[in-house]
Design a protein around this motif. Structure first.
Motif, PDB file in Angstrom:
ATOM      1  N   SER A   1      -7.029  29.430  80.392  1.00 37.22           N
ATOM      2  CA  SER A   1      -7.159  28.083  79.573  1.00 37.22           C
ATOM      3  C   SER A   1      -7.005  28.374  78.082  1.00 37.22           C
ATOM      4  O   SER A   1      -6.725  27.547  77.294  1.00 37.22           O
ATOM      5  N   GLN A   2      -7.059  29.566  77.620  1.00 29.43           N
ATOM      6  CA  GLN A   2      -6.849  29.858  76.188  1.00 29.43           C
ATOM      7  C   GLN A   2      -5.452  30.151  75.822  1.00 29.43           C
ATOM      8  O   GLN A   2      -5.149  30.381  74.749  1.00 29.43           O
TER       9      GLN A   2
ATOM     10  N   LEU B   1      -9.338  33.225  81.365  1.00 29.85           N
ATOM     11  CA  LEU B   1      -8.611  33.225  79.993  1.00 29.85           C
ATOM     12  C   LEU B   1      -7.332  32.507  80.200  1.00 29.85           C
ATOM     13  O   LEU B   1      -6.662  32.111  79.155  1.00 29.85           O
TER      14      LEU B   1
END
Length: 141
Positions: free
Chosen positions: A30-31, A28
């Motif tokens: 990258s989010q 996560l």
């Protein structure tokens, strides 16, 4: 027996944590977005530290002690293997995890996150094996 219980508890806590890190937290990253990355990563490293540092300290101390205070019924190789798995997991954390999180504190980099995940699978295997071994030692004791 107290050392074995401490070893098993810490190994199982770290096994659970590394699976959550591998399957939830690192993927996560990258989010988050670059605008919020610095604050997010700073909070992540501080908060995860409160969970993992005490467990790692207990795991290391009990893994070092266990070959010397091995409970009756526990084969001699088992605490030695547990110590080797502990040293592998903590060594990989110290050499790669700490350095990569230091790099990520300067900014998000997908290559570094990918390396964290790749190295994390070695740590996941080591802690999972240690958790299983700890349960086997408890059953044997």
């Amino acid at each position: 027996m107290a050392v074995l219980l401490a070893n098993a508890a810490s190994a199982l806590v770290l096994t659970g944590v590394i699976w959550v890190v591998q399957l939830v937290l690192y993927p996560l990253f990258s989010q988050v977005g670059t605008g919020r990355w610095g604050a997010y990563h700073g909070q992540h490293t501080r908060r995860i530290g409160w969970v993992v540092v005490p467990a790692m300290a207990v795991e290391l101390a009990s893994s070092v002690a266990l070959p010397f205070v091995r409970p009756a019924g526990v084969a001699a190789w088992m605490p030695v293997a547990a110590l080797a798995l502990t040293l592998l997991a903590l060594g990989m954390t110290g050499v790669f995890g700490t350095a990569d999180h230091g790099r990520l504190s300067r900014g998000y980099d997908q290559r570094i996150v990918r390396r964290l995940i790749d190295v994390g699978w070695v740590r996941t295997a080591a802690w999972s094996a240690h958790g299983v071994l700890a349960l086997a030692m408890l059953a044997a004791a």
